[in-house]
Write a protein that holds these residues in place. Structure first.
Motif, PDB file in Angstrom:
ATOM      1  N   MET A   1       0.856  -1.190   0.000  1.00 31.19           N
ATOM      2  CA  MET A   1       0.000   0.000   0.000  1.00 31.19           C
ATOM      3  C   MET A   1       0.889   1.236   0.000  1.00 31.19           C
ATOM      4  O   MET A   1       1.844   1.325   0.758  1.00 31.19           O
ATOM      5  CB  MET A   1      -0.892   0.004   1.240  1.00 31.19           C
ATOM      6  N   LYS A   2       0.579   2.189  -0.826  1.00 29.42           N
ATOM      7  CA  LYS A   2       1.379   3.389  -0.963  1.00 29.42           C
ATOM      8  C   LYS A   2       1.154   4.308   0.229  1.00 29.42           C
ATOM      9  O   LYS A   2       0.029   4.573   0.613  1.00 29.42           O
ATOM     10  CB  LYS A   2       1.018   4.109  -2.270  1.00 29.42           C
ATOM     11  N   MET A   3       2.224   4.796   0.793  1.00 22.49           N
ATOM     12  CA  MET A   3       2.110   5.676   1.942  1.00 22.49           C
ATOM     13  C   MET A   3       1.800   7.081   1.490  1.00 22.49           C
ATOM     14  O   MET A   3       2.331   7.546   0.491  1.00 22.49           O
ATOM     15  CB  MET A   3       3.428   5.689   2.747  1.00 22.49           C
ATOM     16  N   THR A   4       0.926   7.752   2.194  1.00 24.52           N
ATOM     17  CA  THR A   4       0.646   9.153   1.907  1.00 24.52           C
ATOM     18  C   THR A   4       1.740   9.998   2.528  1.00 24.52           C
ATOM     19  O   THR A   4       2.506   9.542   3.382  1.00 24.52           O
ATOM     20  CB  THR A   4      -0.711   9.571   2.498  1.00 24.52           C
ATOM     21  N   ASP A   5       1.829  11.284   2.108  1.00 26.90           N
ATOM     22  CA  ASP A   5       2.847  12.177   2.627  1.00 26.90           C
ATOM     23  C   ASP A   5       2.698  12.364   4.138  1.00 26.90           C
ATOM     24  O   ASP A   5       3.674  12.548   4.857  1.00 26.90           O
ATOM     25  CB  ASP A   5       2.750  13.546   1.940  1.00 26.90           C
ATOM     26  N   GLN A   6       1.439  12.287   4.622  1.00 28.50           N
ATOM     27  CA  GLN A   6       1.211  12.474   6.047  1.00 28.50           C
ATOM     28  C   GLN A   6       1.757  11.314   6.863  1.00 28.50           C
ATOM     29  O   GLN A   6       2.130  11.463   8.018  1.00 28.50           O
ATOM     30  CB  GLN A   6      -0.286  12.637   6.333  1.00 28.50           C
ATOM     31  N   ASN A   7       1.783  10.117   6.251  1.00 28.60           N
ATOM     32  CA  ASN A   7       2.228   8.927   6.969  1.00 28.60           C
ATOM     33  C   ASN A   7       3.729   8.677   6.832  1.00 28.60           C
ATOM     34  O   ASN A   7       4.283   7.814   7.499  1.00 28.60           O
ATOM     35  CB  ASN A   7       1.478   7.693   6.492  1.00 28.60           C
ATOM     36  N   LYS A   8       4.390   9.416   5.929  1.00 28.31           N
ATOM     37  CA  LYS A   8       5.811   9.199   5.721  1.00 28.31           C
ATOM     38  C   LYS A   8       6.600   9.714   6.919  1.00 28.31           C
ATOM     39  O   LYS A   8       6.336  10.803   7.418  1.00 28.31           O
ATOM     40  CB  LYS A   8       6.293   9.934   4.463  1.00 28.31           C
ATOM     41  N   PRO A   9       7.552   8.918   7.388  1.00 31.08           N
ATOM     42  CA  PRO A   9       8.368   9.420   8.504  1.00 31.08           C
ATOM     43  C   PRO A   9       9.235  10.574   8.041  1.00 31.08           C
ATOM     44  O   PRO A   9       9.809  10.535   6.958  1.00 31.08           O
ATOM     45  CB  PRO A   9       9.219   8.200   8.896  1.00 31.08           C
ATOM     46  N   GLU A  10       9.313  11.609   8.863  1.00 34.73           N
ATOM     47  CA  GLU A  10      10.114  12.762   8.499  1.00 34.73           C
ATOM     48  C   GLU A  10      11.596  12.411   8.590  1.00 34.73           C
ATOM     49  O   GLU A  10      12.035  11.685   9.466  1.00 34.73           O
ATOM     50  CB  GLU A  10       9.807  13.939   9.428  1.00 34.73           C
ATOM     51  N   SER A  11      12.371  12.964   7.634  1.00 35.65           N
ATOM     52  CA  SER A  11      13.806  12.747   7.642  1.00 35.65           C
ATOM     53  C   SER A  11      14.422  13.498   8.822  1.00 35.65           C
ATOM     54  O   SER A  11      14.156  14.682   9.004  1.00 35.65           O
ATOM     55  CB  SER A  11      14.413  13.270   6.331  1.00 35.65           C
ATOM     56  N   PRO A  12      15.192  12.807   9.656  1.00 35.35           N
ATOM     57  CA  PRO A  12      15.751  13.485  10.834  1.00 35.35           C
ATOM     58  C   PRO A  12      16.691  14.613  10.431  1.00 35.35           C
ATOM     59  O   PRO A  12      17.410  14.509   9.442  1.00 35.35           O
ATOM     60  CB  PRO A  12      16.513  12.358  11.552  1.00 35.35           C
ATOM     61  N   GLU A  13      16.652  15.673  11.216  1.00 32.66           N
ATOM     62  CA  GLU A  13      17.540  16.790  10.937  1.00 32.66           C
ATOM     63  C   GLU A  13      18.972  16.411  11.285  1.00 32.66           C
ATOM     64  O   GLU A  13      19.220  15.664  12.223  1.00 32.66           O
ATOM     65  CB  GLU A  13      17.113  18.015  11.739  1.00 32.66           C
ATOM     66  N   ALA A  14      19.899  16.943  10.485  1.00 33.66           N
ATOM     67  CA  ALA A  14      21.310  16.670  10.727  1.00 33.66           C
ATOM     68  C   ALA A  14      21.913  17.815  11.527  1.00 33.66           C
ATOM     69  O   ALA A  14      21.578  18.972  11.320  1.00 33.66           O
ATOM     70  CB  ALA A  14      22.047  16.511   9.403  1.00 33.66           C
ATOM     71  N   SER A  15      22.786  17.457  12.457  1.00 35.84           N
ATOM     72  CA  SER A  15      23.489  18.460  13.235  1.00 35.84           C
ATOM     73  C   SER A  15      24.970  18.415  12.867  1.00 35.84           C
ATOM     74  O   SER A  15      25.445  17.470  12.222  1.00 35.84           O
ATOM     75  CB  SER A  15      23.319  18.195  14.735  1.00 35.84           C
ATOM     76  N   MET A  16      25.706  19.428  13.285  1.00 36.51           N
ATOM     77  CA  MET A  16      27.141  19.446  13.014  1.00 36.51           C
ATOM     78  C   MET A  16      27.826  18.274  13.709  1.00 36.51           C
ATOM     79  O   MET A  16      28.805  17.716  13.189  1.00 36.51           O
ATOM     80  CB  MET A  16      27.740  20.776  13.490  1.00 36.51           C
ATOM     81  N   GLU A  17      27.297  17.868  14.862  1.00 39.11           N
ATOM     82  CA  GLU A  17      27.859  16.712  15.563  1.00 39.11           C
ATOM     83  C   GLU A  17      27.679  15.441  14.737  1.00 39.11           C
ATOM     84  O   GLU A  17      28.567  14.569  14.709  1.00 39.11           O
ATOM     85  CB  GLU A  17      27.185  16.557  16.933  1.00 39.11           C
ATOM     86  N   ASP A  18      26.522  15.321  14.039  1.00 40.32           N
ATOM     87  CA  ASP A  18      26.294  14.170  13.159  1.00 40.32           C
ATOM     88  C   ASP A  18      27.328  14.150  12.034  1.00 40.32           C
ATOM     89  O   ASP A  18      27.871  13.093  11.682  1.00 40.32           O
ATOM     90  CB  ASP A  18      24.882  14.230  12.556  1.00 40.32           C
ATOM     91  N   VAL A  19      27.584  15.320  11.472  1.00 41.33           N
ATOM     92  CA  VAL A  19      28.559  15.418  10.372  1.00 41.33           C
ATOM     93  C   VAL A  19      29.949  15.030  10.868  1.00 41.33           C
ATOM     94  O   VAL A  19      30.675  14.282  10.203  1.00 41.33           O
ATOM     95  CB  VAL A  19      28.565  16.848   9.784  1.00 41.33           C
ATOM     96  N   ARG A  20      30.324  15.530  12.035  1.00 43.23           N
ATOM     97  CA  ARG A  20      31.645  15.186  12.596  1.00 43.23           C
ATOM     98  C   ARG A  20      31.769  13.686  12.828  1.00 43.23           C
ATOM     99  O   ARG A  20      32.818  13.089  12.581  1.00 43.23           O
ATOM    100  CB  ARG A  20      31.865  15.934  13.912  1.00 43.23           C
ATOM    101  N   SER A  21      30.676  13.067  13.309  1.00 36.57           N
ATOM    102  CA  SER A  21      30.688  11.626  13.557  1.00 36.57           C
ATOM    103  C   SER A  21      30.868  10.845  12.257  1.00 36.57           C
ATOM    104  O   SER A  21      31.631   9.873  12.202  1.00 36.57           O
ATOM    105  CB  SER A  21      29.381  11.214  14.251  1.00 36.57           C
ATOM    106  N   LEU A  22      30.169  11.284  11.209  1.00 40.20           N
ATOM    107  CA  LEU A  22      30.287  10.613   9.909  1.00 40.20           C
ATOM    108  C   LEU A  22      31.691  10.776   9.334  1.00 40.20           C
ATOM    109  O   LEU A  22      32.258   9.832   8.768  1.00 40.20           O
ATOM    110  CB  LEU A  22      29.252  11.190   8.935  1.00 40.20           C
ATOM    111  N   ILE A  23      32.269  11.966   9.487  1.00 46.72           N
ATOM    112  CA  ILE A  23      33.620  12.203   8.984  1.00 46.72           C
ATOM    113  C   ILE A  23      34.626  11.334   9.741  1.00 46.72           C
ATOM    114  O   ILE A  23      35.584  10.811   9.155  1.00 46.72           O
ATOM    115  CB  ILE A  23      33.987  13.698   9.109  1.00 46.72           C
ATOM    116  N   LYS A  24      34.387  11.167  11.052  1.00 45.68           N
ATOM    117  CA  LYS A  24      35.267  10.284  11.841  1.00 45.68           C
ATOM    118  C   LYS A  24      35.186   8.853  11.326  1.00 45.68           C
ATOM    119  O   LYS A  24      36.213   8.160  11.197  1.00 45.68           O
ATOM    120  CB  LYS A  24      34.840  10.341  13.309  1.00 45.68           C
ATOM    121  N   LYS A  25      33.965   8.381  11.011  1.00 38.47           N
ATOM    122  CA  LYS A  25      33.812   7.030  10.454  1.00 38.47           C
ATOM    123  C   LYS A  25      34.531   6.911   9.111  1.00 38.47           C
ATOM    124  O   LYS A  25      35.172   5.902   8.824  1.00 38.47           O
ATOM    125  CB  LYS A  25      32.335   6.707  10.285  1.00 38.47           C
TER     126      LYS A  25
END
Length: 212
Positions: A1-25
């Motif tokens: 069943m196709k999900m409507t826009d209202q039912n789609k999970p929102e993409s989590p916001e990225a923080s600078m700490e997230d970016v630093r963690s990804l760069i470390k990986k």
């Protein structure tokens, strides 16, 4: 069943700490890849060198298990590296988009506040051009550049000339006057008491009318 826009999970916001963690990986993955490349270099082979001799038998001059493990691990790590680079790019895009949206909100709010001030603040009828240090005006907190919208009983509705202000000052010696000015786009209320001091006049400041 196709999900409507209202039912789609929102993409989590990225923080600078997230970016630093990804760069470390990413850096960790690159270090691991280099370590396995060093293994291949120690064995005198690269990613493509043949592991069989001219007669088709496994080479006896190298550690075949070590080489095949290193090659396989490098291949897996390179895939991980590509994936983490995509994550970093997406996180940076989200971060920049959020900062851009925040700047836009701040600019919009600043414009709205400025418009609101223009609507609600009465027009100034005089401007303080100079304030002498140690004078009653200086001690009260009056500053050069203050735009006067109220000086005792004088206001934009009844102001005609600076003589209106001079008259109020002369009749208020030793009595506090309510003075309201516009400073930095905001109202500032000052209690100013005209009085004798070491300098000339009762205020120690120069106030000029603003042409209408």
């Amino acid at each position: 069943m196709k999900m409507t826009d209202q039912n789609k999970p929102e993409s989590p916001e990225a923080s600078m700490e997230d970016v630093r963690s990804l760069i470390k990986k990413k850096d960790d993955i690159e270090e691991q890849i280099q370590a396995y490349y060093d293994v291949l270099e120690d064995q005198g082979v690269g990613l493509e060198a043949s592991l069989v001799d001219t007669e088709g038998y496994p080479r006896s001059d190298v550690n075949l298990y070590q080489i095949t493990t290193a090659r396989h691990t490098i291949s897996c790590l390179q895939n991980d590296h590509k994936a983490i680079m995509v994550e970093i790019e997406e996180a940076l895009h989200k971060l920049h988009a959020r900062e851009k949206a925040k700047r836009h909100r701040d600019e919009t709010e600043a414009r709205e506040e400025a418009m609101e001030l223009q609507v609600t603040l009465p027009p100034a009828f005089a401007c303080v051009n100079s304030v002498i240090q140690g004078s009653p005006a200086s001690e009260a907190g009056l500053k050069n550049g203050d735009e006067v919208i109220e000086f005792g009983s004088v206001n934009p509705g009844n102001f005609q000339s600076v003589y209106n202000i001079a008259s109020v000052v002369q009749h208020s010696e030793g009595k506090p006057l309510r003075v309201t000015v516009i400073r930095g786009g905001q109202k500032a209320h000052i209690s100013l008491t005209p009085q004798r001091w070491s300098g000339r006049g009762l205020l120690g400041c120069n106030i000029n009318p603003i042409p209408r």
